[in-house]
Design an enzyme around this catalytic site. Structure first.
Site, PDB file in Angstrom:
ATOM      1  CE1 TYR A  91     -36.341  62.712  51.004  1.00  0.00           C
ATOM      2  CE2 TYR A  91     -34.308  63.246  52.160  1.00  0.00           C
ATOM      3  CZ  TYR A  91     -35.626  63.541  51.840  1.00  0.00           C
ATOM      4  OH  TYR A  91     -36.220  64.657  52.375  1.00  0.00           O
TER       5      TYR A  91
ATOM      6  NE  ARG B 163      -1.603  75.185  50.323  1.00  0.00           N
ATOM      7  CZ  ARG B 163      -2.104  74.766  51.477  1.00  0.00           C
ATOM      8  NH1 ARG B 163      -3.108  73.896  51.496  1.00  0.00           N
ATOM      9  NH2 ARG B 163      -1.624  75.207  52.632  1.00  0.00           N
TER      10      ARG B 163
ATOM     11  CE  LYS C 132      -5.954  75.727  58.629  1.00  0.00           C
ATOM     12  NZ  LYS C 132      -5.179  75.539  57.388  1.00  0.00           N
TER      13      LYS C 132
ATOM     14  CG  MET D 220     -30.527  69.867  55.236  1.00  0.00           C
ATOM     15  SD  MET D 220     -31.469  71.162  54.401  1.00  0.00           S
ATOM     16  CE  MET D 220     -30.888  70.955  52.715  1.00  0.00           C
TER      17      MET D 220
END
Length: 409
Positions: free
Chosen positions: A271, A137, A39, A319
């Site tokens: 940053y 779940r 998956k 990013m």
């Protein structure tokens, strides 16, 4: 410089390591079949190449979460048993039934949609009934299990479905000794016994995920479902490393340094200037960022091997890039920056990054994005240097890349 070396970044996927891991897991669960869970694009490693490699190593089943993932395997020409378990109303039931995919049902609505697809196609639906034994779940609650079993048996007698499996999922198998483990085992045995008393003859009964495969032999039943362990990441780092379990990490994430430059003392980096150079130094730019899956939460902590030394991300991970303080060293632009791998060169591990980001190894490999080409090494067809390498060897590189457009062969 070859094509692989010139890539901005790459995730090298060692298919020999994956095959060896599958064999090691099969030995752990001798007597049970093995489902290779692929998956989420095989936990970021590439579903189709990994599915094929797992089959080569003896995996008798493949597992996916969504039906779209299962159908993509069929479209790639992969046959044999495939199961998918995450359905929503109106899903591609007909396509799954036509493709011979085992579908999981946890409620009557899902059973009815599967049976309806079978009636529409004239083919019997392969259905596995899932019980909620305590995870909370998906899965049918024990109180509702008799109703699901009864309707499934009725559909089976009419020829619409074949009940091929009974299954559930652990909540705390990665915590050996947790009281929920024994409780779930007991509930599962009781629910299986009820279904079999009602005439269900499943091909497989299965409960064990990766941690249970490694540490709970009493949970193996007919089939074990191995996900993260197949990729050489420990599902229970507190219990053991991949090497402790006889596993080898499959993915190596690396990039080519984009820039090396001098910086004076007191220079802010990235940053927010959360890092300021303490002295005159050199800075290296690694062209990977959170858009590629490198976790921003590892800012200031994420380790990377450059020039034979492990450094840490200096300041914020952005990013597309992050900076490391090289301490005056001057590797060439284009030099390897290895974020994680099997450790052959002293590089950090997936677990090192998980700890730096405050998460789990599953997330680190699964989040590596589509901008990072997958480069497959040690393929069974001889790509990547031919014969399988030993567990301690550095894999040879191949020019076979997987990109968003598929696998180049």
């Amino acid at each position: 410089m070859n094509e692989t070396a010139s890539l901005r970044a790459r995730a090298e996927i060692d298919l020999a390591a994956l095959r060896a891991n599958v064999r090691a897991l099969r030995e752990r669960a001798a007597g049970a079949q093995l489902m290779a869970v692929v998956k989420s694009d095989a936990y970021g490693h590439g579903a189709v190449p990994c599915a094929r490699a797992a089959r080569e190593a003896g995996a008798t089943w493949l597992g996916t979460a969504t039906p779209q993932e299962a159908l993509a395997l069929r479209a790639a020409g992969i046959d044999g048993r495939i199961m998918c378990w995450l359905w929503t109303p109106g899903g591609p039931w007909r396509e799954a039934v036509e493709a011979g995919i085992d579908v999981s049902v946890s409620d009557l609505w899902a059973l009815r949609e599967a049976a309806g697809a079978a009636a529409a196609t004239g083919r019997t639906a392969r259905v596995q009934l899932k019980a909620d034994t305590g995870l909370g779940r998906s899965g049918c609650q024990p109180a509702d299990w008799p109703h699901l079993v009864a309707e499934a048996r009725e559909a089976e007698r009419s020829g619409l479905v074949r009940i091929t499996g009974l299954w559930s999922h652990f909540a705390c198998a990665d915590e050996p000794g947790h009281p929920s483990i024994a409780a779930q085992l007991g509930v599962f045995r009781d629910l299986v016994a009820h279904a079999e008393k009602e005439g269900v003859e499943p091909e497989v009964r299965h409960l064990a995920n990766s941690p249970a495969t490694l540490t709970l032999p009493e949970s193996h039943f007919d089939l074990v479902r191995t996900g993260i362990a197949m990729y050489g990441v420990s599902p229970s780092p507190e219990v053991g490393t991949p090497a402790d379990f006889g596993l080898r990490p499959v993915m190596t994430l690396a990039a080519s340094l984009a820039l090396v430059k001098d910086a004076p003392a007191g220079h802010g980096v990235s940053y927010g200037h959360h890092y300021v150079t303490p002295a005159e130094t050199t800075l290296g730019l690694v062209p990977l960022g959170y858009a590629d899956g490198v976790p921003r939460h590892a800012s200031g902590r994420g380790p990377v091997l450059i020039g034979g030394k492990v450094r840490t991300a200096a300041g914020r991970i952005a990013m597309d890039q992050f900076v490391v303080d090289l301490g005056g060293d001057r590797p060439e632009a284009g030099a390897d920056a290895v974020l994680f791998g099997p450790g052959d060169r002293g590089e950090p591990s997936v677990q090192d990054w998980a700890e730096a980001a405050g998460t789990i190894g599953y997330e680190i490999v699964t989040r590596i994005g589509v901008r990072v080409p997958r480069v497959y090494v040690n393929g069974a067809d001889g790509t990547g240097g031919g014969a399988e390498r030993g567990a301690g060897a550095r894999p040879a590189r191949t020019q076979d890349h997987e990109t968003a457009g598929g696998v180049k062969r």
